[in-house]
Design a protein around this motif. Structure first.
Motif, PDB file in Angstrom:
ATOM      1  N   LEU A 205       6.542  16.601  -6.012  1.00 37.29           N
ATOM      2  CA  LEU A 205       7.003  15.358  -5.414  1.00 37.29           C
ATOM      3  C   LEU A 205       7.435  15.541  -3.962  1.00 37.29           C
ATOM      4  CD1 LEU A 205       7.432  12.378  -6.252  1.00 37.29           C
ATOM      5  CD2 LEU A 205       9.847  12.931  -6.532  1.00 37.29           C
ATOM      6  N   ARG A 206       7.986  16.707  -3.640  1.00 33.57           N
ATOM      7  CA  ARG A 206       8.437  16.933  -2.263  1.00 33.57           C
ATOM      8  C   ARG A 206       7.281  16.778  -1.277  1.00 33.57           C
ATOM      9  NH1 ARG A 206      12.784  19.346   0.065  1.00 33.57           N
ATOM     10  NH2 ARG A 206      13.634  19.802  -1.994  1.00 33.57           N
ATOM     11  N   ALA A 207       6.133  17.365  -1.580  1.00 40.89           N
ATOM     12  CA  ALA A 207       4.967  17.253  -0.703  1.00 40.89           C
ATOM     13  C   ALA A 207       4.443  15.819  -0.694  1.00 40.89           C
ATOM     14  CB  ALA A 207       3.878  18.220  -1.158  1.00 40.89           C
ATOM     15  N   TRP A 208       4.479  15.175  -1.852  1.00 40.59           N
ATOM     16  CA  TRP A 208       4.013  13.776  -1.938  1.00 40.59           C
ATOM     17  C   TRP A 208       4.894  12.860  -1.097  1.00 40.59           C
ATOM     18  CZ3 TRP A 208       6.197   9.306  -4.262  1.00 40.59           C
ATOM     19  CH2 TRP A 208       5.328   8.216  -4.390  1.00 40.59           C
ATOM     20  N   PHE A 209       6.218  13.024  -1.202  1.00 39.32           N
ATOM     21  CA  PHE A 209       7.138  12.236  -0.386  1.00 39.32           C
ATOM     22  C   PHE A 209       6.865  12.451   1.103  1.00 39.32           C
ATOM     23  CE2 PHE A 209      10.784  11.546  -3.606  1.00 39.32           C
ATOM     24  CZ  PHE A 209      10.423  10.226  -3.775  1.00 39.32           C
TER      25      PHE A 209
ATOM     26  N   ARG B  48       4.086  13.299   2.610  1.00 44.38           N
ATOM     27  CA  ARG B  48       2.841  12.628   3.019  1.00 44.38           C
ATOM     28  C   ARG B  48       3.031  11.116   3.104  1.00 44.38           C
ATOM     29  NH1 ARG B  48       0.664  16.308  -0.692  1.00 44.38           N
ATOM     30  NH2 ARG B  48       0.429  14.653  -2.255  1.00 44.38           N
ATOM     31  N   ARG B  49       3.681  10.551   2.088  1.00 43.75           N
ATOM     32  CA  ARG B  49       3.855   9.093   2.070  1.00 43.75           C
ATOM     33  C   ARG B  49       4.777   8.633   3.202  1.00 43.75           C
ATOM     34  NH1 ARG B  49       0.484  10.138  -1.341  1.00 43.75           N
ATOM     35  NH2 ARG B  49      -0.599  10.114   0.659  1.00 43.75           N
ATOM     36  N   LEU B  50       5.819   9.399   3.506  1.00 47.83           N
ATOM     37  CA  LEU B  50       6.726   9.037   4.595  1.00 47.83           C
ATOM     38  C   LEU B  50       6.048   9.201   5.945  1.00 47.83           C
ATOM     39  CD1 LEU B  50      10.023  10.609   3.229  1.00 47.83           C
ATOM     40  CD2 LEU B  50       9.550   8.174   3.508  1.00 47.83           C
TER      41      LEU B  50
ATOM     42  N   ILE C 176       9.144   4.655  -6.238  1.00 46.07           N
ATOM     43  CA  ILE C 176       9.965   5.841  -5.984  1.00 46.07           C
ATOM     44  C   ILE C 176      10.622   6.306  -7.278  1.00 46.07           C
ATOM     45  CG2 ILE C 176      12.089   6.609  -4.830  1.00 46.07           C
ATOM     46  CD1 ILE C 176      11.124   4.986  -2.381  1.00 46.07           C
ATOM     47  N   ALA C 177      11.057   5.353  -8.121  1.00 45.91           N
ATOM     48  CA  ALA C 177      11.630   5.706  -9.421  1.00 45.91           C
ATOM     49  C   ALA C 177      10.602   6.433 -10.279  1.00 45.91           C
ATOM     50  CB  ALA C 177      12.123   4.449 -10.139  1.00 45.91           C
TER      51      ALA C 177
ATOM     52  N   PRO D 259       0.786  -1.238   0.000  1.00 47.26           N
ATOM     53  CA  PRO D 259       0.000   0.000   0.000  1.00 47.26           C
ATOM     54  C   PRO D 259       0.816   1.286   0.000  1.00 47.26           C
ATOM     55  CG  PRO D 259       0.063  -0.909   2.214  1.00 47.26           C
ATOM     56  CD  PRO D 259       0.806  -1.879   1.328  1.00 47.26           C
ATOM     57  N   PHE D 260       2.142   1.196   0.099  1.00 48.53           N
ATOM     58  CA  PHE D 260       2.950   2.399   0.274  1.00 48.53           C
ATOM     59  C   PHE D 260       3.494   2.948  -1.042  1.00 48.53           C
ATOM     60  CE2 PHE D 260       3.632  -0.055   4.291  1.00 48.53           C
ATOM     61  CZ  PHE D 260       2.884   0.772   5.109  1.00 48.53           C
ATOM     62  N   PHE D 261       3.544   4.283  -1.144  1.00 53.59           N
ATOM     63  CA  PHE D 261       4.174   5.003  -2.254  1.00 53.59           C
ATOM     64  C   PHE D 261       3.505   4.751  -3.605  1.00 53.59           C
ATOM     65  CE2 PHE D 261       7.532   4.821   0.943  1.00 53.59           C
ATOM     66  CZ  PHE D 261       7.969   6.133   0.951  1.00 53.59           C
ATOM     67  N   ALA D 262       2.207   4.456  -3.593  1.00 58.98           N
ATOM     68  CA  ALA D 262       1.495   4.259  -4.854  1.00 58.98           C
ATOM     69  C   ALA D 262       1.098   5.606  -5.443  1.00 58.98           C
ATOM     70  CB  ALA D 262       0.262   3.382  -4.639  1.00 58.98           C
ATOM     71  N   GLU D 263       0.998   5.650  -6.766  1.00 58.17           N
ATOM     72  CA  GLU D 263       0.483   6.804  -7.510  1.00 58.17           C
ATOM     73  C   GLU D 263       1.177   8.119  -7.149  1.00 58.17           C
ATOM     74  OE1 GLU D 263      -3.710   6.855  -6.911  1.00 58.17           O
ATOM     75  OE2 GLU D 263      -4.029   4.893  -7.842  1.00 58.17           O
TER      76      GLU D 263
END
Length: 201
Positions: free
Chosen positions: A78-82, A84-86, A130-131, A69-73
């Motif tokens: 990207l900074r804000a997305w990272f 939130r996911r972290l 992540i890539a 479930p982690f780091f999908a879509e």
């Protein structure tokens, strides 16, 4: 006792996996407990224990079926997305049952080929996601350079380039796993910001 030929056992096992998958998708890894799965599947808790004595192995099996479930879509910026996911990852790993899964993957993979395959698949999936995020950030102009290729990582400090995805995964996920599962500590937002700054300077 091998109950694989017992139709009732097969049905209960399938019901448990289906319930666990629903809980995983709805509540995240922390929702997959013996009690919640038993209630969702309409079976006794003892039935869940009989098939999966350890909750972490049930979670491993259902994550294998349902997907990580982690780091999908990935999304830009990207900074804000990272961040939130972290934050989500850190909050999940702060829960003992989820930390137990991470430790099971690390310890069990040494001795058990099936768990080693699950670990390797999880690592591949995280790295690929992540890539994809790093590539999206590059295309959108959020990063100043290109990601490093396989075997040729770039650090990005002062260069505008971003790390190789394998390095980025280790730089983002590794410290959070260490802080939560090994140190048993919490992860403040400032710590997450420093991790993201390493990958997207």
């Amino acid at each position: 006792m091998d109950d694989s030929s017992d139709p009732r056992a097969t049905r209960s096992r399938q019901a448990i996996l289906s319930a666990a998958r629903e809980l995983l998708l709805d509540q995240g890894p922390a929702g997959v407990t013996h009690q919640r799965v038993a209630q969702q599947a309409g079976v006794g808790r003892a039935t869940v224990y009989r098939h999966w004595p350890q909750a972490e192995q049930l979670l491993l099996d259902v994550m294998d079926l349902a997907g990580l479930p982690f780091f999908a879509e990935p999304r830009v910026p990207l900074r804000a997305w990272f961040r939130r996911r972290l934050r989500e990852l850190a909050d999940e790993l702060a829960m003992p049952e989820v930390a137990a899964v991470a430790l099971t993957l690390m310890q069990g993979a040494v001795w058990d080929e099936q768990i080693a395959r699950q670990r390797d698949q999880f690592v591949r999936t995280l790295t690929e996601r992540i890539a994809a995020g790093l590539a999206l950030a590059t295309r959108s102009g959020e990063t100043g350079g290109e990601t490093g290729g396989e075997g040729g990582s770039t650090t990005g400090s002062g260069t505008g380039s971003t790390p190789d995805p394998h390095d980025a995964a280790a730089m983002l996920v590794g410290p959070i796993l260490y802080r939560t599962a090994l140190q048993g500590g919490s992860v403040p937002d400032a710590f997450i910001d420093r991790l993201v700054d390493q990958v997207l300077p």
